[in-house]
Design an enzyme around this catalytic site. Structure first.
Site, short mmCIF file in Angstrom:
data_model
loop_
_atom_site.label_atom_id
_atom_site.label_comp_id
_atom_site.label_asym_id
_atom_site.label_seq_id
_atom_site.Cartn_x
_atom_site.Cartn_y
_atom_site.Cartn_z
N TRP A 101 23.31 27.17 69.56
CA TRP A 101 24.76 27.01 69.70
C TRP A 101 25.37 27.95 70.72
O TRP A 101 26.30 27.59 71.44
CB TRP A 101 25.47 27.11 68.35
CG TRP A 101 25.26 25.86 67.55
CD1 TRP A 101 24.54 25.72 66.40
CD2 TRP A 101 25.74 24.54 67.87
NE1 TRP A 101 24.54 24.41 65.99
CE2 TRP A 101 25.27 23.67 66.87
CE3 TRP A 101 26.52 24.00 68.91
CZ2 TRP A 101 25.56 22.29 66.87
CZ3 TRP A 101 26.81 22.64 68.90
CH2 TRP A 101 26.32 21.80 67.89
N ASP A 168 31.95 32.66 67.65
CA ASP A 168 31.83 31.36 66.97
C ASP A 168 31.31 31.65 65.56
O ASP A 168 30.16 32.03 65.40
CB ASP A 168 30.85 30.47 67.75
CG ASP A 168 30.61 29.12 67.06
OD1 ASP A 168 31.19 28.88 65.98
OD2 ASP A 168 29.83 28.31 67.61
N LYS A 192 31.89 23.10 57.93
CA LYS A 192 30.76 23.80 57.34
C LYS A 192 31.19 24.55 56.07
O LYS A 192 30.62 24.36 55.02
CB LYS A 192 30.15 24.79 58.34
CG LYS A 192 29.87 24.21 59.73
CD LYS A 192 28.59 23.39 59.82
CE LYS A 192 28.45 22.68 61.14
NZ LYS A 192 27.83 23.43 62.21
C1 LIG Z 1 28.02 23.09 63.69
C2 LIG Z 1 28.21 24.17 64.70
C3 LIG Z 1 28.88 23.92 65.92
C4 LIG Z 1 29.36 22.54 66.33
O1 LIG Z 1 30.54 22.19 65.73
P1 LIG Z 1 31.31 20.84 66.19
O2 LIG Z 1 32.45 20.79 65.22
O3 LIG Z 1 30.35 19.71 66.03
O4 LIG Z 1 31.73 21.04 67.59
C5 LIG Z 1 29.09 24.98 66.77
N1 LIG Z 1 28.67 26.22 66.46
C6 LIG Z 1 28.02 26.49 65.32
C7 LIG Z 1 27.58 27.89 65.03
C8 LIG Z 1 27.78 25.48 64.40
O5 LIG Z 1 27.14 25.74 63.25
#
Ligand SMILES: *Cc1c(COP(=O)(O)O)cnc(C)c1O
Length: 356
Positions: A101, A168, A192
């Protein structure tokens, strides 16, 4: 048969939250109107948004000089919007590449700004923050606290610096106690740990507003969204309500400290089975193992297929690894119950006994 999801996202939700949402959809707040029918510019939805913000501030201890934005486009949209909002003219952005990511984040950012990679991991471990080659004049330094695809997580924070830290936290926000004031900006997709897909949270320190480039579309401009209370255009109203219900559930269940304890207990339950002998293997190095995404392997791809099939037949679903990584993965977000994890651990022990 009870079915438990260990999906990497959208995640399982607590059953109580799903029941509450079912009632919200049938008739919101005892009315004949569905929660899906709430106009975004009027009282009821404004209350939902304000309460969600208040609960999030209380849960995370967000200081008053931070703004909370309720945006769309997922973490992936933020990958590109960060440099557009924060890098201004001619400043470089620093990226730590710890896994899938953060590589995606850096690749998107490099289309809008000058990206300097300050450290990289090797797939099984993360680069120690003490080894990051940080400068003193970057617009920001970005890292991904939990690498969802690789099963890796930073357990310690980098040392403070004048360069704002941007993170993130899609996979681990609200699963651990956090010092928000150590960050310039935190962002996370909601699907999540706090609800449904469609909502992205951005928590940004006020002094970082006003740095966007001129040509940024207004729904993506942090400053304009902050001024408009995240209502420049229609916000993802239902996803905001789901986050509201999830935040209240977290508050009623002991807050973030209790969520962190549950998170530690859930991953310990699985690692106890994985580490008991060499039938299961966890590729992540011990100090960097993620508490949220437990990635593991068994002897062969064939045995992994068998594992997935039998698990599914036992009501344990979405245990496949990320498509670029393969293997098996159990994602243990806030909505995944300890009961679900106990059922998985029992299945894993039984599978090993029969196939080992
Ligand atoms: C799931 C995830 C993403 C992607 O998220 P989207 O909503 O599909 O853009 C980005 N970063 C991390 C750490 C993730 O777990």
């Amino acid at each position: 048969m009870t079915v438990y999801s260990f999906a990497s996202g959208p995640s399982a939700l607590p059953r109580e939250v799903v029941a509450e949402l079912a009632s919200d959809v049938a008739g919101y707040g005892g009315s004949e109107l569905s929660a899906l029918e709430l106009p975004f510019s009027e009282g009821m939805f404004s209350d939902v948004l304000a309460e969600a913000e208040r609960d999030l501030r209380a849960l995370l201890g967000v200081p008053p000089n931070y703004r909370i934005l309720f945006l769309q486009g997922g973490a992936s949209a933020q990958f590109a919007l960060l440099p557009m909002n924060l890098a201004g003219r001619g400043r470089h952005c620093e990226y730590v590449l710890g896994g899938h990511w953060s590589r995606r984040a850096a690749a998107e950012a490099s289309r809008a700004a000058d990206v300097w990679v300050v450290a990289s991991g090797d797939g099984c471990s993360l680069p120690d923050p003490k080894s990051w080659r940080r400068s003193s004049d970057a617009a920001y330094c970005h890292y991904t606290t939990n690498e969802t695809a690789d099963g890796l997580q930073f357990h310690a924070l980098p040392d403070p610096s004048d360069v704002p830290l941007v993170s993130d936290m899609t996979a681990d926000l609200l699963t651990r106690v956090l010092s928000v004031e150590r960050f310039g900006l935190i962002y996370a997709s909601a699907q999540k740990n706090l609800g449904a897909a469609g909502l992205t949270l951005v928590i940004v320190r006020e002094d970082l507003l006003g740095r966007a480039r001129q040509d940024i579309p207004s729904p993506f401009d942090y400053t304009r969204q902050a001024e408009a209370g995240s209502k420049i255009n229609t916000p993802p109203t239902f996803a905001v309500l789901v986050a509201h219900r999830m935040l209240r559930w977290l508050r009623n269940n002991g807050g973030v400290a209790a969520a962190e304890n549950r998170s530690k207990a859930k991953c310990a339950t699985l690692h106890e089975v994985i580490d008991s002998d060499d039938f299961y293997r966890c590729p992540a190095s011990l100090p960097h193992r993620s508490r949220i995404n437990v990635c593991f392997r068994v002897s062969s791809p064939r045995a992994e297929e068998l594992f997935l099939d039998e698990a599914k037949a036992n009501g344990l679903v979405h245990l496949n690894g990320h498509r670029d990584v393969g293997g098996l993965r159990a994602s243990l977000y806030n909505g995944v119950s300890e009961e679900a994890v106990d059922a998985l651990a029992a299945f894993m022990t039984d599978f090993k006994r029969r196939r080992g």
